[in-house]
Design a protein around this motif. Sequence first.
Motif, PDB file in Angstrom:
ATOM      1  N   ILE A 131      11.274  22.721  -2.588  1.00  0.00           N
ATOM      2  CA  ILE A 131      11.544  21.358  -3.054  1.00  0.00           C
ATOM      3  C   ILE A 131      10.255  20.549  -3.008  1.00  0.00           C
ATOM      4  O   ILE A 131       9.460  20.676  -2.077  1.00  0.00           O
ATOM      5  CB  ILE A 131      12.612  20.674  -2.164  1.00  0.00           C
ATOM      6  N   ASP A 132      10.057  19.685  -4.017  1.00  0.00           N
ATOM      7  CA  ASP A 132       8.914  18.770  -4.010  1.00  0.00           C
ATOM      8  C   ASP A 132       9.247  17.561  -3.138  1.00  0.00           C
ATOM      9  O   ASP A 132      10.279  16.909  -3.332  1.00  0.00           O
ATOM     10  CB  ASP A 132       8.589  18.303  -5.429  1.00  0.00           C
ATOM     11  N   PHE A 133       8.364  17.256  -2.194  1.00  0.00           N
ATOM     12  CA  PHE A 133       8.559  16.120  -1.294  1.00  0.00           C
ATOM     13  C   PHE A 133       7.500  15.049  -1.538  1.00  0.00           C
ATOM     14  O   PHE A 133       6.335  15.346  -1.809  1.00  0.00           O
ATOM     15  CB  PHE A 133       8.475  16.563   0.175  1.00  0.00           C
ATOM     16  N   PHE A 134       7.936  13.782  -1.403  1.00  0.00           N
ATOM     17  CA  PHE A 134       7.049  12.628  -1.433  1.00  0.00           C
ATOM     18  C   PHE A 134       7.455  11.748  -0.253  1.00  0.00           C
ATOM     19  O   PHE A 134       8.648  11.597   0.018  1.00  0.00           O
ATOM     20  CB  PHE A 134       7.176  11.873  -2.751  1.00  0.00           C
ATOM     21  N   VAL A 135       6.468  11.198   0.439  1.00  0.00           N
ATOM     22  CA  VAL A 135       6.766  10.510   1.696  1.00  0.00           C
ATOM     23  C   VAL A 135       6.139   9.123   1.729  1.00  0.00           C
ATOM     24  O   VAL A 135       4.981   8.940   1.348  1.00  0.00           O
ATOM     25  CB  VAL A 135       6.268  11.338   2.905  1.00  0.00           C
ATOM     26  N   ILE A 136       6.934   8.156   2.184  1.00  0.00           N
ATOM     27  CA  ILE A 136       6.438   6.809   2.470  1.00  0.00           C
ATOM     28  C   ILE A 136       6.612   6.577   3.964  1.00  0.00           C
ATOM     29  O   ILE A 136       7.723   6.673   4.487  1.00  0.00           O
ATOM     30  CB  ILE A 136       7.202   5.733   1.674  1.00  0.00           C
ATOM     31  N   GLU A 137       5.510   6.290   4.640  1.00  0.00           N
ATOM     32  CA  GLU A 137       5.532   6.035   6.077  1.00  0.00           C
ATOM     33  C   GLU A 137       5.418   4.542   6.332  1.00  0.00           C
ATOM     34  O   GLU A 137       4.490   3.894   5.837  1.00  0.00           O
ATOM     35  CB  GLU A 137       4.380   6.767   6.778  1.00  0.00           C
ATOM     36  N   GLY A 138       6.341   3.988   7.092  1.00  0.00           N
ATOM     37  CA  GLY A 138       6.287   2.579   7.450  1.00  0.00           C
ATOM     38  C   GLY A 138       5.996   2.408   8.930  1.00  0.00           C
ATOM     39  O   GLY A 138       6.636   3.031   9.773  1.00  0.00           O
ATOM     40  N   ASP A 139       5.014   1.586   9.248  1.00  0.00           N
ATOM     41  CA  ASP A 139       4.670   1.297  10.635  1.00  0.00           C
ATOM     42  C   ASP A 139       3.916  -0.024  10.678  1.00  0.00           C
ATOM     43  O   ASP A 139       3.381  -0.466   9.661  1.00  0.00           O
ATOM     44  CB  ASP A 139       3.814   2.410  11.228  1.00  0.00           C
ATOM     45  N   ASP A 147      -0.984  10.635   8.618  1.00  0.00           N
ATOM     46  CA  ASP A 147      -1.970  11.702   8.815  1.00  0.00           C
ATOM     47  C   ASP A 147      -1.281  13.021   9.132  1.00  0.00           C
ATOM     48  O   ASP A 147      -1.685  14.085   8.645  1.00  0.00           O
ATOM     49  CB  ASP A 147      -2.933  11.337   9.952  1.00  0.00           C
ATOM     50  N   ARG A 148      -0.247  12.956   9.954  1.00  0.00           N
ATOM     51  CA  ARG A 148       0.505  14.171  10.306  1.00  0.00           C
ATOM     52  C   ARG A 148       1.175  14.787   9.075  1.00  0.00           C
ATOM     53  O   ARG A 148       1.149  16.000   8.876  1.00  0.00           O
ATOM     54  CB  ARG A 148       1.557  13.846  11.376  1.00  0.00           C
ATOM     55  N   ILE A 149       1.761  13.938   8.236  1.00  0.00           N
ATOM     56  CA  ILE A 149       2.441  14.435   7.035  1.00  0.00           C
ATOM     57  C   ILE A 149       1.423  14.944   6.016  1.00  0.00           C
ATOM     58  O   ILE A 149       1.651  15.948   5.333  1.00  0.00           O
ATOM     59  CB  ILE A 149       3.305  13.320   6.410  1.00  0.00           C
ATOM     60  N   HIS A 150       0.281  14.276   5.922  1.00  0.00           N
ATOM     61  CA  HIS A 150      -0.750  14.671   4.956  1.00  0.00           C
ATOM     62  C   HIS A 150      -1.246  16.090   5.216  1.00  0.00           C
ATOM     63  O   HIS A 150      -1.615  16.812   4.277  1.00  0.00           O
ATOM     64  CB  HIS A 150      -1.919  13.688   5.024  1.00  0.00           C
ATOM     65  N   LYS A 151      -1.231  16.519   6.459  1.00  0.00           N
ATOM     66  CA  LYS A 151      -1.661  17.867   6.808  1.00  0.00           C
ATOM     67  C   LYS A 151      -0.753  18.940   6.205  1.00  0.00           C
ATOM     68  O   LYS A 151      -1.123  20.108   6.118  1.00  0.00           O
ATOM     69  CB  LYS A 151      -1.713  18.024   8.328  1.00  0.00           C
ATOM     70  N   LEU A 152       0.446  18.533   5.798  1.00  0.00           N
ATOM     71  CA  LEU A 152       1.384  19.465   5.171  1.00  0.00           C
ATOM     72  C   LEU A 152       1.151  19.584   3.664  1.00  0.00           C
ATOM     73  O   LEU A 152       1.888  20.289   2.972  1.00  0.00           O
ATOM     74  CB  LEU A 152       2.829  19.022   5.437  1.00  0.00           C
ATOM     75  N   ASN A 153       0.152  18.861   3.166  1.00  0.00           N
ATOM     76  CA  ASN A 153      -0.211  18.909   1.745  1.00  0.00           C
ATOM     77  C   ASN A 153       0.905  18.417   0.823  1.00  0.00           C
ATOM     78  O   ASN A 153       1.204  19.027  -0.205  1.00  0.00           O
ATOM     79  CB  ASN A 153      -0.634  20.338   1.343  1.00  0.00           C
ATOM     80  N   VAL A 154       1.515  17.313   1.212  1.00  0.00           N
ATOM     81  CA  VAL A 154       2.480  16.645   0.332  1.00  0.00           C
ATOM     82  C   VAL A 154       1.992  15.209   0.140  1.00  0.00           C
ATOM     83  O   VAL A 154       1.330  14.645   1.021  1.00  0.00           O
ATOM     84  CB  VAL A 154       3.911  16.649   0.920  1.00  0.00           C
ATOM     85  N   PRO A 155       2.286  14.593  -1.015  1.00  0.00           N
ATOM     86  CA  PRO A 155       1.845  13.218  -1.263  1.00  0.00           C
ATOM     87  C   PRO A 155       2.489  12.244  -0.271  1.00  0.00           C
ATOM     88  O   PRO A 155       3.706  12.267  -0.069  1.00  0.00           O
ATOM     89  CB  PRO A 155       2.327  12.942  -2.686  1.00  0.00           C
ATOM     90  N   VAL A 156       1.686  11.406   0.342  1.00  0.00           N
ATOM     91  CA  VAL A 156       2.190  10.458   1.342  1.00  0.00           C
ATOM     92  C   VAL A 156       1.388   9.174   1.272  1.00  0.00           C
ATOM     93  O   VAL A 156       0.184   9.186   1.036  1.00  0.00           O
ATOM     94  CB  VAL A 156       2.141  11.063   2.764  1.00  0.00           C
ATOM     95  N   ILE A 157       2.072   8.069   1.463  1.00  0.00           N
ATOM     96  CA  ILE A 157       1.415   6.765   1.507  1.00  0.00           C
ATOM     97  C   ILE A 157       1.917   6.022   2.740  1.00  0.00           C
ATOM     98  O   ILE A 157       3.106   6.077   3.075  1.00  0.00           O
ATOM     99  CB  ILE A 157       1.687   5.954   0.212  1.00  0.00           C
ATOM    100  N   GLN A 158       0.995   5.377   3.437  1.00  0.00           N
ATOM    101  CA  GLN A 158       1.330   4.603   4.631  1.00  0.00           C
ATOM    102  C   GLN A 158       1.413   3.126   4.273  1.00  0.00           C
ATOM    103  O   GLN A 158       0.530   2.595   3.601  1.00  0.00           O
ATOM    104  CB  GLN A 158       0.264   4.799   5.704  1.00  0.00           C
ATOM    105  N   ILE A 159       2.482   2.477   4.717  1.00  0.00           N
ATOM    106  CA  ILE A 159       2.599   1.022   4.600  1.00  0.00           C
ATOM    107  C   ILE A 159       2.531   0.445   6.001  1.00  0.00           C
ATOM    108  O   ILE A 159       3.400   0.716   6.833  1.00  0.00           O
ATOM    109  CB  ILE A 159       3.918   0.596   3.928  1.00  0.00           C
ATOM    110  N   ASN A 160       1.497  -0.340   6.270  1.00  0.00           N
ATOM    111  CA  ASN A 160       1.394  -1.051   7.540  1.00  0.00           C
ATOM    112  C   ASN A 160       1.873  -2.477   7.337  1.00  0.00           C
ATOM    113  O   ASN A 160       1.343  -3.203   6.493  1.00  0.00           O
ATOM    114  CB  ASN A 160      -0.038  -1.040   8.060  1.00  0.00           C
ATOM    115  N   THR A 161       2.862  -2.873   8.097  1.00  0.00           N
ATOM    116  CA  THR A 161       3.521  -4.164   7.897  1.00  0.00           C
ATOM    117  C   THR A 161       2.945  -5.280   8.758  1.00  0.00           C
ATOM    118  O   THR A 161       3.446  -6.403   8.733  1.00  0.00           O
ATOM    119  CB  THR A 161       5.025  -4.044   8.193  1.00  0.00           C
TER     120      THR A 161
END
Length: 289
Positions: A131-139, A147-161
Amino acid sequence: MCTTCGCSSDENEIKFTKMGENHEHMHMHEQGIHHHHHDNEFLHHNHEHDHNHTHENHHHNHDHEHDHEHSHEISVVQLEKDILHKNQLTAERNRGFFEALNIFTINLVSSPGSGKTSLLEKTIADLKEKIDFFVIEGDQQTTNDADRIHKLNVPVIQINTGKGCHLDSEMIAKAVKELKPVQNSIMMIENVGNLVCPAMFDLGESKRIVIISVTEGEDKPLKYPDMFYGSQVCIINKIDLLPYLKFDLEKLKEYARKVNPYLEFFEVSATTGEGMKSWYAYLTQSVNK
């Protein structure tokens, strides 16, 4: 000042970080997206100014004070309704986009320390070939989880609130434009660790999934009913620790069903992999519908 929880989030503090070689930083206000926490701060400022002015001119009496506070209360409620209404409109647009492309979108919510990121890592590592995964991290701060998710080689973007304690639908809309998820994929949104304010904000997700670990109390659903009422799935994590804890698994389910009798449960350990097959089957079936 957020009318739903009292958090204060300066739009200058909200930042997107697209994970990659150069960690692209995008400040939210520069992209034309504006968080609305400040409206209520302005309202409070005006309230304090008017109240002090009344004292200085000696026109203050008990009846006036009562009327003034009542008017302020109505204004705050109306402001909250306006904020949530605007959030809902964007959430519906997000949902329409996800449905059109068959992107199964999950809003993961929990208290800090429940194991959201570990569960996310384990799930992606085991299923990313299928399955293709895309991740949005909120913190609020740091890109540690992304950074942890990026090591899995899937697209990820961090949102710092910044000081904000939740994601909203406009943040998700902006992140999706950067991630560009493909058809028939899964998007995982890891919300800020908080069981209060995120319950109020629809992101346009397909499912809201609340995670609780066995290291927390069984009465969490009773303490935070809005979150459990608004979720469709409850993942009980860290079940490998049950032999070492005084935790009643059935009592937790009983309390959760009092709040939401339609909750679907998964008992898992992201560490040992116990119970994960049922969770994987759920995800696979959901994206292949």
